[in-house]
Design a protein around this motif. Structure first.
Motif, PDB file in Angstrom:
ATOM      1  N   ARG A 186      -7.775  10.478  12.438  1.00 19.32           N
ATOM      2  CA  ARG A 186      -8.327   9.346  13.187  1.00 19.32           C
ATOM      3  C   ARG A 186      -9.430   8.728  12.329  1.00 19.32           C
ATOM      4  N   ALA A 187      -9.358   7.418  12.136  1.00 17.93           N
ATOM      5  CA  ALA A 187     -10.378   6.766  11.314  1.00 17.93           C
ATOM      6  C   ALA A 187     -10.519   5.311  11.736  1.00 17.93           C
ATOM      7  N   MET A 188     -11.720   4.766  11.577  1.00 18.85           N
ATOM      8  CA  MET A 188     -11.973   3.374  11.917  1.00 18.85           C
ATOM      9  C   MET A 188     -11.393   2.477  10.828  1.00 18.85           C
ATOM     10  N   TRP A 189     -10.980   1.287  11.243  1.00 18.35           N
ATOM     11  CA  TRP A 189     -10.336   0.360  10.307  1.00 18.35           C
ATOM     12  C   TRP A 189     -10.816  -1.052  10.617  1.00 18.35           C
ATOM     13  N   CYS A 190     -11.052  -1.819   9.544  1.00 17.77           N
ATOM     14  CA  CYS A 190     -11.604  -3.169   9.696  1.00 17.77           C
ATOM     15  C   CYS A 190     -10.565  -4.195  10.126  1.00 17.77           C
ATOM     16  N   GLY A 191      -9.284  -3.833   9.975  1.00 21.38           N
ATOM     17  CA  GLY A 191      -8.231  -4.769  10.355  1.00 21.38           C
ATOM     18  C   GLY A 191      -7.597  -5.455   9.148  1.00 21.38           C
ATOM     19  N   ASP A 192      -8.107  -5.188   7.960  1.00 22.85           N
ATOM     20  CA  ASP A 192      -7.581  -5.838   6.752  1.00 22.85           C
ATOM     21  C   ASP A 192      -6.370  -5.044   6.214  1.00 22.85           C
ATOM     22  N   ALA A 193      -5.260  -5.744   6.011  1.00 19.71           N
ATOM     23  CA  ALA A 193      -4.036  -5.095   5.527  1.00 19.71           C
ATOM     24  C   ALA A 193      -4.245  -4.471   4.149  1.00 19.71           C
ATOM     25  N   LYS A 194      -5.205  -5.015   3.387  1.00 21.17           N
ATOM     26  CA  LYS A 194      -5.461  -4.460   2.056  1.00 21.17           C
ATOM     27  C   LYS A 194      -6.013  -3.034   2.152  1.00 21.17           C
ATOM     28  N   CYS A 195      -6.886  -2.806   3.128  1.00 18.26           N
ATOM     29  CA  CYS A 195      -7.422  -1.455   3.333  1.00 18.26           C
ATOM     30  C   CYS A 195      -6.297  -0.500   3.755  1.00 18.26           C
ATOM     31  N   GLU A 196      -5.449  -0.994   4.627  1.00 14.17           N
ATOM     32  CA  GLU A 196      -4.319  -0.190   5.096  1.00 14.17           C
ATOM     33  C   GLU A 196      -3.455   0.236   3.900  1.00 14.17           C
ATOM     34  N   GLU A 197      -3.202  -0.726   3.017  1.00 16.26           N
ATOM     35  CA  GLU A 197      -2.366  -0.479   1.848  1.00 16.26           C
ATOM     36  C   GLU A 197      -3.056   0.511   0.893  1.00 16.26           C
ATOM     37  N   LYS A 198      -4.357   0.340   0.748  1.00 13.12           N
ATOM     38  CA  LYS A 198      -5.107   1.234  -0.147  1.00 13.12           C
ATOM     39  C   LYS A 198      -5.107   2.674   0.390  1.00 13.12           C
ATOM     40  N   ILE A 199      -5.268   2.794   1.697  1.00 14.29           N
ATOM     41  CA  ILE A 199      -5.241   4.126   2.325  1.00 14.29           C
ATOM     42  C   ILE A 199      -3.902   4.814   2.046  1.00 14.29           C
ATOM     43  N   ARG A 200      -2.855   4.044   2.141  1.00 14.30           N
ATOM     44  CA  ARG A 200      -1.520   4.601   1.893  1.00 14.30           C
ATOM     45  C   ARG A 200      -1.400   5.082   0.440  1.00 14.30           C
ATOM     46  N   GLU A 201      -1.880   4.238  -0.471  1.00 14.75           N
ATOM     47  CA  GLU A 201      -1.806   4.591  -1.890  1.00 14.75           C
ATOM     48  C   GLU A 201      -2.621   5.848  -2.215  1.00 14.75           C
ATOM     49  N   VAL A 202      -3.815   5.893  -1.653  1.00 16.51           N
ATOM     50  CA  VAL A 202      -4.733   6.975  -2.009  1.00 16.51           C
ATOM     51  C   VAL A 202      -4.389   8.287  -1.280  1.00 16.51           C
TER      52      VAL A 202
END
Lengths: 479, 479
Positions: free
Chosen positions: A427-443
């Motif tokens: 569970r983690a907070m998210w700003c709503g930006d798809a770029k962050c979502e994509e980065k999380i997936r990559e990392v």
């Protein structure tokens, strides 16, 4: 001549190789088998009976609220599939094409339906004229084709069975109410019938259905810590209505577009049942969906009166439960115990000469292994009670497992650390930006599973970029 | 603002243009609709509900005798379809081929199943080892594809729904018993549920299923005098077992081939219901399969108490029958009468202020048009009785029609004369020579429908060649 005793083959241990353990259960509990067709499975009687149980629940519930079943063609002409831009982009890469029929090449390719929005909309456009024609609450039971590269029985197959609901409404509010109603129905199915706890929520933009405005989902956690999307319900807004020209005249005579919802559960749920409840001895069937709820096994059945009594009890129980007797004289009780453990039958009833003397039977629980004796006089009430008890206990066990494997991450270090050392939901907070979502997936390898309806504010900032964030998201590696 | 009253459109008269009359009913009773896919129909809620009724009957009956449902892949690889010679010759010309999947050309073409013998046999060969594994009594509910040149909703479509039973047995006797058991089950379905009289019999060599040893059939007569094959049950002997290597070891340890049966009924039965019972006002639904058995129509519903009473009666009746109320204030009772006549609802219940005063309702029979009043106190018993009465009367009417349109021919002159001037079944003796069968078809247009189990010796000689004949055959033009 007696047949040689077939030995129950061992299955791979769950902790040793989860994927192999899963496949072993699918095969050895006789749920499904591989076919000669790439990526397509054969659903065997025991597996299909589970699907029939799911069908019965969903079909009854949706009919109670006025939904009607229909049947649309299996093929979609290419030009029709292309009408809604986002939809075709989402599905075209994984469809199978029919190009020849009756020994002739076809003028236009037909795809074997991967989903039927385009066919339903083509039909709706013809039959909808006035607000009086709305809503239309349709559903279809069928198989669909998705040309997947790698496949696994129930979880990801080139062909699978599902129901697809397609409803159109006069207003956005009504359509949204429908999507939420269905999501609740799916949650109830999981909780009340499959003993599966789920998280209800909304998909992010990047994870939603091709062509949808909003996708709602129920997400569940498997025993290997991976998430599984157990059902989805989509609000498609007016997108399809505009592409297909589905208009109605409202009370004032004004032309308006309809609001569209679609929703589905699939045979994938059978895979979820295995991966949530199964153990090293095989399936553990939740009682309310179990094709066999009680297996009666006569002990020392050659002795006088045993078979007669065992059959008598089977007949009595068949009035209140799905019950079977295995009185095959060529198999030992031990062989039978393993066999029905593999199939996950919730209750085993043993009855032998000594039990008959004492007017009792032995009941054994598949989920906990507990054994106890009950009086034959109380059999019906004891079995009824025990089935409920098993259901509740399986649900609570799965819920504890999920809760124990749900962890909060406040920054990327914590997130990476969890993904590297553990598994389960993050569970983690998210700003709503798809770029962050994509980065999380990559990392981390985790994708967003859903933005849960039950929100909690566990920090002020996005786990990825550190900017202000007000959305709690469930993340995980997923099936 | 009130909506303009929609007028019930006229349908073509049955005697004027039977084919157009049929199509009109299919569309206007909202049973099915054409789709954008060549030869494929959309089965609408009212039509699908009829199919669900048929499914429920067949599924319950076969499960009572130990049959189990399974699901086989939708595709058959070309090499598998080719394994049984006669079978592939029968089906290959009318299959649809998938040649591309996931944007790639396939190494081997996959046909979309026209029937699933090859898949079942491929599976049986893997799972059968000993006589203890037999019999296997499997069934599948699905759609199949036959690339037909000319199509008509329900009767002949590129895609249709069916159940396909596939059973394997240790002996010929058991397998033959199964085929006859199923044929009886199909006859009961037709007689007891669809009010359709059928002739049970065996197909001639030239009319049997591709790959079968014997094909048993039930044949019915439509109102235009054409015959319709309503269900078939095949004994396939060891043909498929040899082609696919389905062997078991018997009690003595000897390897033997299994004996195979397959059987099916399809959505074509819905077409039969229309063509046997329908009239110039639309469908006439046999009560036991009717999705709506009673339609409640309030008369002068704006008057105080009418709607309340009508709903109260609907609620009472819904405990014993499938009942619906139409209380749309924007339509006149007359409009509603036509609407539900078109849909063939067996009983119309009218209730208005005067009826309420007299504690009565008006019941109208769809099949005969009779109207009578009954006391509200006796409503449940009257409706139950009337539904049975309608069923019996519809069956008797269809049987009389068939008997009146079944004629004996002792020579080709008589045969030709009947075919030229009348229609219906022709009964005639046949020597058993396929050449005579072929000549009869050329000269009269009639094909052999079946060699009935109920034989009668109406002459000593073949209607065609005049040689000795001991087989009575039913002949007719067929759908």
């Amino acid at each position: 001549m007696k047949l040689e005793k077939k030995l129950v083959e061992q299955i791979t241990s769950r902790s040793e190789d989860f994927a192999q353990w899963y496949t072993d259960i699918v095969r050895k509990a006789e749920l499904a088998d591989y076919s000669s067709v790439r990526g397509c499975m054969i659903i065997r009687p025991y597996g299909y009976a589970i699907w029939e149980g799911i069908q019965k629940y969903v079909d009854t519930k949706i009919k109670e609220t006025g939904h009607e079943n229909v049947y649309m063609p299996i093929f979609i002409p290419e030009h029709l599939l292309e009408k809604e831009k986002e939809h075709v982009e989402g599905f075209a890469p994984e469809v199978a094409w029919v190009t020849e029929g009756g020994n002739e090449e076809l003028a236009e390719r037909l795809c074997v339906r991967p989903t039927s929005e385009t066919l339903f909309c083509d039909h709706f456009a013809k039959i909808i004229h006035s607000y009086k024609d709305l809503p239309k609450l349709y559903n279809q039971w069928c198989s669909v084709i998705r040309w997947e590269k790698t496949t696994r029985p129930f979880l990801r197959t080139a062909e699978f069975l599902w129901q697809e609901g397609h409803t159109i409404h006069a207003t956005k509010e009504e359509a949204e109410k429908e999507t939420r109603y269905i999501l609740n129905l799916y949650s109830d199915l999981c909780k009340d019938i499959l003993a599966m706890p789920v998280i209800q929520g909304k998909k992010t933009e990047s994870e939603k259905f091709a062509g949808a405005v909003d996708t709602y989902t129920i997400e569940s956690l498997m025993h290997d810590g991976k998430a599984l999307q157990a059902g989805t319900s989509h609000y498609l807004g007016e997108n399809f209505a505009r592409a297909f020209g589905i208009q109605y005249s409202d009370k004032e005579g004004k032309q308006r577009y309809v609001h569209y919802t679609t929703w589905a559960v699939t045979t994938r749920l059978i895979g979820a049942i295995i991966m949530i409840h199964g153990d090293d001895n095989g399936m553990v069937m939740p009682p309310r969906i179990a094709p066999i709820q009680v297996i009666v096994i006569p002990v020392a059945q050659h002795k006088e009166g045993v078979l007669k009594k065992a059959n008598e009890l089977k007949d009595r129980l068949s009035k209140i439960a799905r019950v079977k007797i295995d009185d095959d004289a060529d198999k030992t009780p031990g062989w039978k115990f393993s066999e029905y453990e593999m199939k996950g039958v919730p209750i085993r009833l043993e009855i032998g000469p000594k039990d008959i003397e004492k007017n009792q039977v032995v009941l054994a629980r598949r989920d906990t292994g507990e054994k106890f004796t009950v009086s034959i006089d109380d059999l019906e009430s004891q079995v009824t009670e025990l089935l409920d008890k098993i259901h509740n206990s399986m649900y609570e066990k799965a819920k504890s497992f999920r809760d124990n494997n749900t962890r909060d991450a406040l920054n990327m270090e914590q997130f990476k650390n969890i993904e590297e050392n553990k598994s389960g939901f993050v569970r983690a907070m998210w700003c709503g930006d798809a770029k962050c979502e994509e980065k999380i997936r990559e990392v981390t390898g985790a994708t967003s599973r859903c933005i849960p309806f039950d929100q909690e504010h566990i920090s002020d900032t996005c786990v990825c970029c550190g900017k202000k964030a007000d959305k709690l998201v469930y993340w995980g590696r997923a099936y």
